[in-house]
Design a protein around this motif. Structure first.
Motif, PDB file in Angstrom:
ATOM      1  N   ALA A  12       0.834  -1.208   0.000  1.00 21.67           N
ATOM      2  CA  ALA A  12       0.000   0.000   0.000  1.00 21.67           C
ATOM      3  C   ALA A  12       0.864   1.252   0.000  1.00 21.67           C
ATOM      4  N   ALA A  13       1.946   1.243   0.766  1.00 25.87           N
ATOM      5  CA  ALA A  13       2.849   2.395   0.800  1.00 25.87           C
ATOM      6  C   ALA A  13       3.526   2.575  -0.562  1.00 25.87           C
ATOM      7  N   PHE A  14       3.915   1.484  -1.205  1.00 21.84           N
ATOM      8  CA  PHE A  14       4.512   1.563  -2.531  1.00 21.84           C
ATOM      9  C   PHE A  14       3.518   2.146  -3.535  1.00 21.84           C
ATOM     10  N   ARG A  15       2.271   1.672  -3.496  1.00 14.78           N
ATOM     11  CA  ARG A  15       1.260   2.197  -4.417  1.00 14.78           C
ATOM     12  C   ARG A  15       1.038   3.681  -4.193  1.00 14.78           C
ATOM     13  N   ARG A  16       1.093   4.126  -2.952  1.00 12.31           N
ATOM     14  CA  ARG A  16       0.927   5.552  -2.652  1.00 12.31           C
ATOM     15  C   ARG A  16       2.116   6.359  -3.163  1.00 12.31           C
ATOM     16  N   LEU A  17       3.319   5.835  -3.010  1.00 10.18           N
ATOM     17  CA  LEU A  17       4.507   6.493  -3.561  1.00 10.18           C
ATOM     18  C   LEU A  17       4.394   6.577  -5.078  1.00 10.18           C
ATOM     19  N   GLN A  18       3.978   5.494  -5.698  1.00 11.05           N
ATOM     20  CA  GLN A  18       3.806   5.471  -7.140  1.00 11.05           C
ATOM     21  C   GLN A  18       2.779   6.518  -7.576  1.00 11.05           C
ATOM     22  N   GLN A  19       1.657   6.588  -6.895  1.00 13.49           N
ATOM     23  CA  GLN A  19       0.635   7.592  -7.226  1.00 13.49           C
ATOM     24  C   GLN A  19       1.194   8.999  -7.051  1.00 13.49           C
ATOM     25  N   HIS A  20       1.922   9.207  -5.982  1.00 12.76           N
ATOM     26  CA  HIS A  20       2.491  10.530  -5.710  1.00 12.76           C
ATOM     27  C   HIS A  20       3.420  10.966  -6.842  1.00 12.76           C
ATOM     28  N   LEU A  21       4.285  10.053  -7.279  1.00 11.38           N
ATOM     29  CA  LEU A  21       5.249  10.390  -8.324  1.00 11.38           C
ATOM     30  C   LEU A  21       4.645  10.430  -9.720  1.00 11.38           C
ATOM     31  N   MET A  22       3.622   9.623  -9.969  1.00  6.05           N
ATOM     32  CA  MET A  22       3.089   9.485 -11.315  1.00  6.05           C
ATOM     33  C   MET A  22       1.862  10.366 -11.581  1.00  6.05           C
ATOM     34  N   GLN A  23       1.194  10.802 -10.522  1.00  5.96           N
ATOM     35  CA  GLN A  23      -0.004  11.618 -10.716  1.00  5.96           C
ATOM     36  C   GLN A  23       0.081  12.971 -10.011  1.00  5.96           C
ATOM     37  N   ASP A  24       0.521  12.947  -8.763  1.00  6.43           N
ATOM     38  CA  ASP A  24       0.507  14.170  -7.962  1.00  6.43           C
ATOM     39  C   ASP A  24       1.696  15.085  -8.256  1.00  6.43           C
ATOM     40  N   ARG A  25       2.857  14.522  -8.570  1.00  6.13           N
ATOM     41  CA  ARG A  25       4.071  15.330  -8.741  1.00  6.13           C
ATOM     42  C   ARG A  25       4.771  15.040 -10.061  1.00  6.13           C
ATOM     43  N   THR A  26       4.015  15.105 -11.126  1.00  5.59           N
ATOM     44  CA  THR A  26       4.609  14.927 -12.450  1.00  5.59           C
ATOM     45  C   THR A  26       5.568  16.065 -12.786  1.00  5.59           C
ATOM     46  N   ASP A  27       5.481  17.156 -12.026  1.00  9.53           N
ATOM     47  CA  ASP A  27       6.366  18.294 -12.253  1.00  9.53           C
ATOM     48  C   ASP A  27       7.797  18.024 -11.791  1.00  9.53           C
ATOM     49  N   VAL A  28       7.979  17.065 -10.912  1.00  7.65           N
ATOM     50  CA  VAL A  28       9.310  16.743 -10.406  1.00  7.65           C
ATOM     51  C   VAL A  28      10.007  15.849 -11.429  1.00  7.65           C
ATOM     52  N   GLN A  29      11.139  16.296 -11.907  1.00 11.61           N
ATOM     53  CA  GLN A  29      11.872  15.582 -12.940  1.00 11.61           C
ATOM     54  C   GLN A  29      12.683  14.428 -12.353  1.00 11.61           C
ATOM     55  N   ASN A  30      12.817  13.355 -13.121  1.00 18.32           N
ATOM     56  CA  ASN A  30      13.621  12.214 -12.693  1.00 18.32           C
ATOM     57  C   ASN A  30      15.050  12.631 -12.360  1.00 18.32           C
ATOM     58  N   ILE A  31      15.609  13.511 -13.161  1.00 18.80           N
ATOM     59  CA  ILE A  31      16.994  13.921 -12.938  1.00 18.80           C
ATOM     60  C   ILE A  31      17.144  14.617 -11.581  1.00 18.80           C
ATOM     61  N   ASP A  32      16.134  15.373 -11.178  1.00 13.65           N
ATOM     62  CA  ASP A  32      16.178  16.031  -9.866  1.00 13.65           C
ATOM     63  C   ASP A  32      16.049  15.009  -8.740  1.00 13.65           C
ATOM     64  N   LEU A  33      15.184  14.013  -8.925  1.00 14.31           N
ATOM     65  CA  LEU A  33      15.062  12.951  -7.923  1.00 14.31           C
ATOM     66  C   LEU A  33      16.400  12.226  -7.750  1.00 14.31           C
ATOM     67  N   MET A  34      17.014  11.862  -8.861  1.00 15.53           N
ATOM     68  CA  MET A  34      18.285  11.141  -8.799  1.00 15.53           C
ATOM     69  C   MET A  34      19.366  12.004  -8.157  1.00 15.53           C
ATOM     70  N   ASN A  35      19.423  13.259  -8.546  1.00 19.91           N
ATOM     71  CA  ASN A  35      20.461  14.140  -8.016  1.00 19.91           C
ATOM     72  C   ASN A  35      20.293  14.395  -6.522  1.00 19.91           C
TER      73      ASN A  35
END
Length: 103
Positions: A12-35
């Protein structure tokens, strides 16, 4: 806590993280997450693939990304990815080597 209950809570926590990254925070770039964090959406999809493969389920990188992203990588890039600056790219090279490896 029973093992099955812990697994269900983790899922459930993984699904919530996935929703957060894929729907709620599409503005956050992968490169910024990695950095900043040392992992990104692509890492999460790779871990998904590795978990499947470890259990004898054949899954390609592209299949894992599509399952995680909910769309093809091509569509994600077209809809949400912006061009990285040279500074972001330099940081990414270092973060990738440190957190993922050279290859």
């Amino acid at each position: 806590m029973p093992d099955q209950q812990e697994i269900e809570l983790q899922a459930a926590a993984f699904r919530r993280l996935q929703q957060h990254l894929m729907q709620d925070r599409t503005d956050v770039q992968n490169i910024d997450l990695m950095n900043l964090a040392g992992f990104c959406r692509n890492c999460l999809s790779r871990w998904y693939q590795e978990a499947a493969n470890a259990r004898g389920i054949e899954m390609t990188k592209e299949e894992a990304r599509e399952l995680f992203y909910g769309m093809s990588m091509e569509d994600w890039k077209k809809n949400y990815q912006t061009d990285a600056t040279s500074g972001q790219q330099a940081e990414f090279k270092e973060a990738f080597a440190k957190n993922v490896g050279e290859g």
